[in-house]
Write an enzyme that holds these catalytic residues in place. Structure first.
Site, PDB file in Angstrom:
ATOM      1  N   HIS A  69       0.812  -1.219   0.000  1.00  0.00           N
ATOM      2  CA  HIS A  69       0.000   0.000   0.000  1.00  0.00           C
ATOM      3  C   HIS A  69       0.846   1.269   0.000  1.00  0.00           C
ATOM      4  CE1 HIS A  69      -3.706  -2.112   0.291  1.00  0.00           C
ATOM      5  NE2 HIS A  69      -3.486  -2.601   1.493  1.00  0.00           N
ATOM      6  N   ASP A 102      -2.248 -10.588  -2.566  1.00  0.00           N
ATOM      7  CA  ASP A 102      -2.893 -10.053  -1.363  1.00  0.00           C
ATOM      8  C   ASP A 102      -4.295  -9.584  -1.751  1.00  0.00           C
ATOM      9  OD1 ASP A 102      -1.995  -8.510   1.501  1.00  0.00           O
ATOM     10  OD2 ASP A 102      -3.701  -7.673   0.415  1.00  0.00           O
ATOM     11  N   HIS A 110      -6.057  -7.125  -0.927  1.00  0.00           N
ATOM     12  CA  HIS A 110      -6.276  -5.685  -1.076  1.00  0.00           C
ATOM     13  C   HIS A 110      -5.470  -5.169  -2.265  1.00  0.00           C
ATOM     14  CE1 HIS A 110      -6.902  -6.643   3.262  1.00  0.00           C
ATOM     15  NE2 HIS A 110      -8.039  -6.036   2.985  1.00  0.00           N
ATOM     16  N   ASP A 139      -4.717 -12.627   3.079  1.00  0.00           N
ATOM     17  CA  ASP A 139      -6.004 -12.089   3.543  1.00  0.00           C
ATOM     18  C   ASP A 139      -7.147 -12.358   2.568  1.00  0.00           C
ATOM     19  OD1 ASP A 139      -4.530  -8.721   3.444  1.00  0.00           O
ATOM     20  OD2 ASP A 139      -4.567 -10.313   1.929  1.00  0.00           O
TER      21      ASP A 139
END
Ligand SMILES: Cc1nn(C)c(C)c1/N=N/c1ccc(/C=C/C(=O)NO)cc1
Ligand SMILES: [Zn+2]
Length: 369
Positions: A143, A180, A182, A268
């Site tokens: 991120h 991932d 996200h 996740d």
């Protein structure tokens, strides 16, 4: 050839504070809690399972070294680095970047060790000292764009490693495959105009960050077409992920022919993760790893460096991670003890709407040359 494994005790010392997602706050009645959702215990448990399962006996330890300022500044701004240094020097650290990313006192040292761990693994894989490997680093990185910390990420570990591979190891083409759950917005930002790093993010549509990760975000200038987003609907499981790899990720890698594949390995998307709504199981992650390993064997001498990203189930992440490292090392030691419980929950049959989402991305592969 061997599989490398990198862990450092300090990755288990990342200080996520007393909050659960945002910081504890009496006025908002957010009471303190023992374990923040991103508590480092989850990744420490993964490390301990790698050791206790006996898998570690089949791996070669890789020692993490801190990234240098020069390593960080290949992808981040001076301002970002200096802000992290300043917060890290405070007696009790502070909140960095997006207002929720905690950086403890000395957090700079661990964040540099996280990015440096990714570099060290890439170095040894590219040199041919290792066939592939897994860097179980913390804090995560995908991120973090050029100029800030975000979403528990301080430095963009996979991008720091990719820039090292490009600028120091002399590779011309590197691919980052981010599974991932996200969106890898930071990685997308860093390589937005640069076709020398193919960035692929497969993620739950709009889960986090808000309003990012659309399939239409393809890069700009020379980089146009070399950023590939594969947003999937909530509830996507093993079948949707496998189909997305078959239809999009693997064909994109085959077309791009990177000299190294770096995997942003978050867990996740797992069926037991609290920070998303997907249904991938340990067997599902094993299958994704198998597909990338077979592709790497075909196109780049098997060179894969997996770098830990997110993952928030202390119960299940260890078994998802173990499955991926077993696949890299081509050993089979432990079955997933949750399989019986989760096998009837669904996600193993491709749904029509999932197929349609995936086709929206599949049509873009033709522009990768
Ligand atoms: C709370 C809150 N409040 N505010 C204002 C913001 C910006 C908040 N962030 N929430 C977050 C932060 C990070 C994640 C996931 C990270 C990951 O695993 N990436 O791979 C999810 C939600
Ligand atoms: Zn994540």
């Amino acid at each position: 050839m061997t599989t490398g494994y990198l862990w450092n005790t300090l990755y288990g010392w990342v200080d996520t504070g007393t909050g659960s997602l945002a910081a504890a706050n009496l006025a908002e009645r957010m009471q303190p809690i023992s374990h923040h959702l991103a508590h480092s215990d989850t990744k420490r448990r993964f490390h301990e399972l790698v050791s206790v399962s006996g898998l570690r006996d089949n791996l070669v330890d890789v020692v993490a070294r801190p990234a240098t300022d020069a390593d960080i500044l290949r992808v981040h701004t001076e301002e970002h680095l200096s802000i992290i240094k300043e917060i890290s020097a405070r007696p009790t650290g502070g909140i960095a970047g997006d207002g929720v990313t905690m950086l403890g006192n000395g957090g700079l040292d661990i964040a540099l060790l996280s990015a440096g761990g990714a570099i060290e693994l890439v170095k040894q894989v590219v040199a041919g000292e290792l066939r592939n490997g897994y860097a179980l680093v913390n804090p995560p990185g995908h991120h973090a764009p050029r100029n800030q910390a975000m979403g528990f990420c301080i430095f963009n570990n996979t991008s720091v490693a990719a820039a090292y591979a490009r600028n120091v190891l002399g590779l011309d083409r590197v691919a980052i495959v981010d599974w991932d759950v996200h969106h890898g917005n930071g990685t997308q930002d860093i390589w937005w105009t640069d076709p020398s790093v193919l960035t692929i993010s497969i993620h739950q549509h709009l889960c986090f960050p808000a309003n990012m990760g659309f399939v239409t975000e393809r890069g700009e200038g020379d980089g146009h077409g070399y950023n590939l987003n594969i947003p999937l609907p909530p509830g996507s499981g093993n079948a949707a992920y496998q189909h997305a790899f078959e239809r999009v990720v693997i064909p994109a890698l085959e077309a791009y022919r990177p000299q190294l594949i770096i995997v942003g390995s978050g867990f996740d998307a797992s069926i037991l993760d609290p920070l998303a709504r997907m249904m991938v199981t340990a067997a599902g992650f094993r299958k994704l790893a198998r597909m990338v390993i077979d592709c790497a064997d075909r196109i780049c001498g098997g060179k894969i460096a997996c770098v830990q990203e997110g993952g928030y189930s202390p119960h299940y992440l260890p078994f998802c991670g173990l499955a991926v490292i077993e696949e890299l090392a081509e050993v089979r030691l432990l079955d997933d003890p949750y399989q019986g419980f989760i096998s009837t929950m669904g996600g193993d049959t491709l749904q029509q709407h999932e197929r349609e989402w995936i086709e929206n991305a599949a049509v873009l592969v033709k522009d990768i040359t």
